[in-house]
Design a protein around this motif. Structure first.
Motif, PDB file in Angstrom:
ATOM      1  N   LYS A  43       5.137   2.590  13.252  1.00  0.00           N
ATOM      2  CA  LYS A  43       5.858   1.886  12.196  1.00  0.00           C
ATOM      3  C   LYS A  43       6.419   2.867  11.178  1.00  0.00           C
ATOM      4  O   LYS A  43       6.007   4.033  11.114  1.00  0.00           O
ATOM      5  N   GLU A  46       5.796   2.656   4.508  1.00  0.00           N
ATOM      6  CA  GLU A  46       6.182   1.600   3.583  1.00  0.00           C
ATOM      7  C   GLU A  46       5.394   1.705   2.285  1.00  0.00           C
ATOM      8  O   GLU A  46       4.250   2.167   2.269  1.00  0.00           O
ATOM      9  N   TYR A  59       3.993  -3.995  -6.277  1.00  0.00           N
ATOM     10  CA  TYR A  59       3.215  -4.195  -5.051  1.00  0.00           C
ATOM     11  C   TYR A  59       4.084  -4.710  -3.924  1.00  0.00           C
ATOM     12  O   TYR A  59       5.015  -5.488  -4.153  1.00  0.00           O
ATOM     13  N   ALA A  60       3.748  -4.332  -2.716  1.00  0.00           N
ATOM     14  CA  ALA A  60       4.347  -4.960  -1.546  1.00  0.00           C
ATOM     15  C   ALA A  60       3.841  -6.396  -1.453  1.00  0.00           C
ATOM     16  O   ALA A  60       2.682  -6.685  -1.791  1.00  0.00           O
ATOM     17  N   ASP A  61       4.695  -7.290  -0.988  1.00  0.00           N
ATOM     18  CA  ASP A  61       4.300  -8.696  -0.888  1.00  0.00           C
ATOM     19  C   ASP A  61       3.063  -8.880  -0.016  1.00  0.00           C
ATOM     20  O   ASP A  61       2.224  -9.747  -0.271  1.00  0.00           O
ATOM     21  N   SER A  62       2.932  -8.048   1.005  1.00  0.00           N
ATOM     22  CA  SER A  62       1.844  -8.209   1.969  1.00  0.00           C
ATOM     23  C   SER A  62       0.468  -7.902   1.374  1.00  0.00           C
ATOM     24  O   SER A  62      -0.554  -8.262   1.965  1.00  0.00           O
ATOM     25  N   VAL A  63       0.435  -7.234   0.216  1.00  0.00           N
ATOM     26  CA  VAL A  63      -0.865  -6.860  -0.363  1.00  0.00           C
ATOM     27  C   VAL A  63      -1.126  -7.522  -1.706  1.00  0.00           C
ATOM     28  O   VAL A  63      -2.222  -7.366  -2.265  1.00  0.00           O
ATOM     29  N   LYS A  64      -0.162  -8.253  -2.225  1.00  0.00           N
ATOM     30  CA  LYS A  64      -0.346  -8.899  -3.526  1.00  0.00           C
ATOM     31  C   LYS A  64      -1.553  -9.836  -3.491  1.00  0.00           C
ATOM     32  O   LYS A  64      -1.730 -10.604  -2.552  1.00  0.00           O
ATOM     33  N   ARG A  66      -4.560  -8.932  -3.088  1.00  0.00           N
ATOM     34  CA  ARG A  66      -5.666  -8.296  -2.367  1.00  0.00           C
ATOM     35  C   ARG A  66      -5.894  -6.851  -2.823  1.00  0.00           C
ATOM     36  O   ARG A  66      -7.032  -6.375  -2.861  1.00  0.00           O
ATOM     37  N   LYS A  86      -7.434  -6.613   6.240  1.00  0.00           N
ATOM     38  CA  LYS A  86      -7.074  -7.244   7.500  1.00  0.00           C
ATOM     39  C   LYS A  86      -6.774  -6.155   8.536  1.00  0.00           C
ATOM     40  O   LYS A  86      -6.384  -5.042   8.159  1.00  0.00           O
ATOM     41  N   GLU A  88      -4.216  -5.707  10.185  1.00  0.00           N
ATOM     42  CA  GLU A  88      -2.852  -5.215  10.009  1.00  0.00           C
ATOM     43  C   GLU A  88      -2.708  -4.234   8.852  1.00  0.00           C
ATOM     44  O   GLU A  88      -1.646  -3.639   8.659  1.00  0.00           O
ATOM     45  N   ASP A  89      -3.758  -4.051   8.062  1.00  0.00           N
ATOM     46  CA  ASP A  89      -3.748  -3.027   7.021  1.00  0.00           C
ATOM     47  C   ASP A  89      -4.086  -1.636   7.585  1.00  0.00           C
ATOM     48  O   ASP A  89      -4.007  -0.647   6.852  1.00  0.00           O
TER      49      ASP A  89
END
Length: 115
Positions: A43, A46, A59-64, A66, A86, A88-89
């Motif tokens: 990947k 990011e 923050y990236a949306d995927s981690v907001k 958390r 997760k 995916e992290d």
């Protein structure tokens, strides 16, 4: 001009937590943003989160909700508290520092989240 050293990565079970640390040295007075990026296998790198000298955070949306970035540039140290991890992290996490328009990078620290 700027050196960055990360620590705190490792292996954790899904739902667990880790805390990453980054210490900057060298010409730190000209750093205006420090942050964390990640790159999963295959990947692109990011943005995860960053903090500006004035304290503004992004923050990236995927981690907001958390992940939390903390610390301060004047103190030469930033942290990334990662909760509810997760699979995916899973990635190599890199500390970055923007210095007079140029980005410096740390060596990276591996975070692996097992399902």
């Amino acid at each position: 001009q700027v050196q960055l050293v990360e620590s705190g990565g490792g292996l954790v079970q899904s739902g667990g937590s880790l805390r990453l640390s980054c210490v900057a040295s060298g010409r730190v007075g000209d750093i205006d943003v420090m942050g964390w990026y990640r790159q999963g296998q295959g990947k692109k790198r990011e943005l995860v989160a960053d903090i500006a000298r004035g304290g503004n955070m992004n923050y990236a949306d995927s981690v907001k909700g958390r992940f939390t970035i903390s610390g301060d540039i004047d103190g030469n140290t930033v942290y990334l508290q990662m909760n509810v991890l997760k699979p995916e992290d899973t990635a190599v996490y890199y500390c970055s520092a923007r210095w007079i328009g140029y980005n410096f990078w740390g060596q990276g620290t591996q975070v692996t989240v097992a399902s």
